[in-house]
Write a protein that holds these residues in place. Structure first.
Motif, PDB file in Angstrom:
ATOM      1  N   ALA A   1      51.154  27.997  11.488  1.00  0.00           N
ATOM      2  CA  ALA A   1      52.396  27.220  11.404  1.00  0.00           C
ATOM      3  C   ALA A   1      52.921  27.182   9.977  1.00  0.00           C
ATOM      4  CB  ALA A   1      52.160  25.803  11.927  1.00  0.00           C
ATOM      5  N   GLY A   2      52.027  27.015   9.021  1.00  0.00           N
ATOM      6  CA  GLY A   2      52.441  26.992   7.620  1.00  0.00           C
ATOM      7  C   GLY A   2      52.985  28.330   7.154  1.00  0.00           C
ATOM      8  N   GLN A   3      52.350  29.415   7.578  1.00  0.00           N
ATOM      9  CA  GLN A   3      52.789  30.753   7.181  1.00  0.00           C
ATOM     10  C   GLN A   3      54.135  31.123   7.798  1.00  0.00           C
ATOM     11  OE1 GLN A   3      49.529  33.170   8.490  1.00  0.00           O
ATOM     12  NE2 GLN A   3      48.347  32.854   6.601  1.00  0.00           N
ATOM     13  N   ARG A   4      54.387  30.665   9.003  1.00  0.00           N
ATOM     14  CA  ARG A   4      55.612  31.032   9.709  1.00  0.00           C
ATOM     15  C   ARG A   4      56.706  29.970   9.641  1.00  0.00           C
ATOM     16  NH1 ARG A   4      54.533  35.419  13.858  1.00  0.00           N
ATOM     17  NH2 ARG A   4      52.582  36.231  13.082  1.00  0.00           N
ATOM     18  N   ALA A   5      56.424  28.899   8.912  1.00  0.00           N
ATOM     19  CA  ALA A   5      57.382  27.796   8.738  1.00  0.00           C
ATOM     20  C   ALA A   5      57.857  27.233  10.084  1.00  0.00           C
ATOM     21  CB  ALA A   5      58.560  28.236   7.876  1.00  0.00           C
ATOM     22  N   VAL A   6      56.913  27.019  10.979  1.00  0.00           N
ATOM     23  CA  VAL A   6      57.191  26.379  12.266  1.00  0.00           C
ATOM     24  C   VAL A   6      56.265  25.184  12.413  1.00  0.00           C
ATOM     25  CG1 VAL A   6      57.990  28.501  13.389  1.00  0.00           C
ATOM     26  CG2 VAL A   6      55.579  27.877  13.519  1.00  0.00           C
ATOM     27  N   LYS A   7      56.514  24.368  13.418  1.00  0.00           N
ATOM     28  CA  LYS A   7      55.654  23.220  13.662  1.00  0.00           C
ATOM     29  C   LYS A   7      54.342  23.683  14.296  1.00  0.00           C
ATOM     30  CE  LYS A   7      59.356  19.927  14.156  1.00  0.00           C
ATOM     31  NZ  LYS A   7      60.008  18.948  15.007  1.00  0.00           N
ATOM     32  N   PRO A   8      53.242  22.982  13.977  1.00  0.00           N
ATOM     33  CA  PRO A   8      51.974  23.329  14.625  1.00  0.00           C
ATOM     34  C   PRO A   8      52.087  23.218  16.144  1.00  0.00           C
ATOM     35  CG  PRO A   8      51.605  21.836  12.784  1.00  0.00           C
ATOM     36  CD  PRO A   8      53.092  21.926  12.988  1.00  0.00           C
ATOM     37  N   TRP A   9      51.411  24.097  16.828  1.00  0.00           N
ATOM     38  CA  TRP A   9      51.368  24.145  18.284  1.00  0.00           C
ATOM     39  C   TRP A   9      52.715  24.535  18.903  1.00  0.00           C
ATOM     40  CZ3 TRP A   9      46.559  24.092  20.095  1.00  0.00           C
ATOM     41  CH2 TRP A   9      45.580  23.485  19.328  1.00  0.00           C
ATOM     42  N   SER A  10      53.619  25.105  18.117  1.00  0.00           N
ATOM     43  CA  SER A  10      54.934  25.478  18.655  1.00  0.00           C
ATOM     44  C   SER A  10      54.824  26.558  19.734  1.00  0.00           C
ATOM     45  CB  SER A  10      55.868  25.933  17.539  1.00  0.00           C
ATOM     46  OG  SER A  10      55.340  27.074  16.883  1.00  0.00           O
TER      47      SER A  10
END
Length: 135
Positions: free
Chosen positions: A61-70
């Protein structure tokens, strides 16, 4: 992954777990289903694997700039719900991680997985009721 040496290799190589989690965001249902099955086996193999999966999810999530568990949310928000097996695997994985994460690990409590489960269930239920009301 069921061989002990292979599973220990996966446990010691978090990038593999990150890659498996990334595959759950694939557009191919077969790839998603296989990745979910493998992640379920990984979490069931040892209770200490649940925090490793949580760490992998947070890293992706951090690497892809999305929310965790998206990626799990995308599976649960599937509009047509044609593949119920996919939904069952996603919820099974979330439930297993949630159940194991309740326990204290390494002197600290693994945070908000239960609240994550509640949010995921609430959003999934809303998407299901909206889909039914539009039919």
């Amino acid at each position: 992954m069921l061989f002990v040496d292979g599973m220990n290799g996966v446990i010691n190589h978090n990038e593999t777990v990150q890659w498996l989690y990334t595959l759950t965001g694939s557009s191919s249902r077969l790839v998603v289903k296989t990745a979910l099955k493998l992640l379920i086996v990984f979490v069931e193999y040892s209770e200490s694997n649940s925090p490793l999966l949580i760490r992998a999810v947070n890293t992706v999530a951090g690497q892809r700039a999305v929310k965790p568990w998206s990626y799990m949310m995308e599976v649960l928000e599937e509009r047509n719900g044609a593949d119920t097996e996919l939904l069952v695997f996603a919820m099974t994985l979330i439930n297993k991680v949630s159940k194991i994460s309740k326990c204290k690990r390494e002197g600290q409590k693994l945070g908000s997985t239960n609240s994550l489960l509640r949010v995921l269930l609430r959003l999934w239920w809303r998407s299901r009721t909206r889909t039914r009301s539009t039919m």
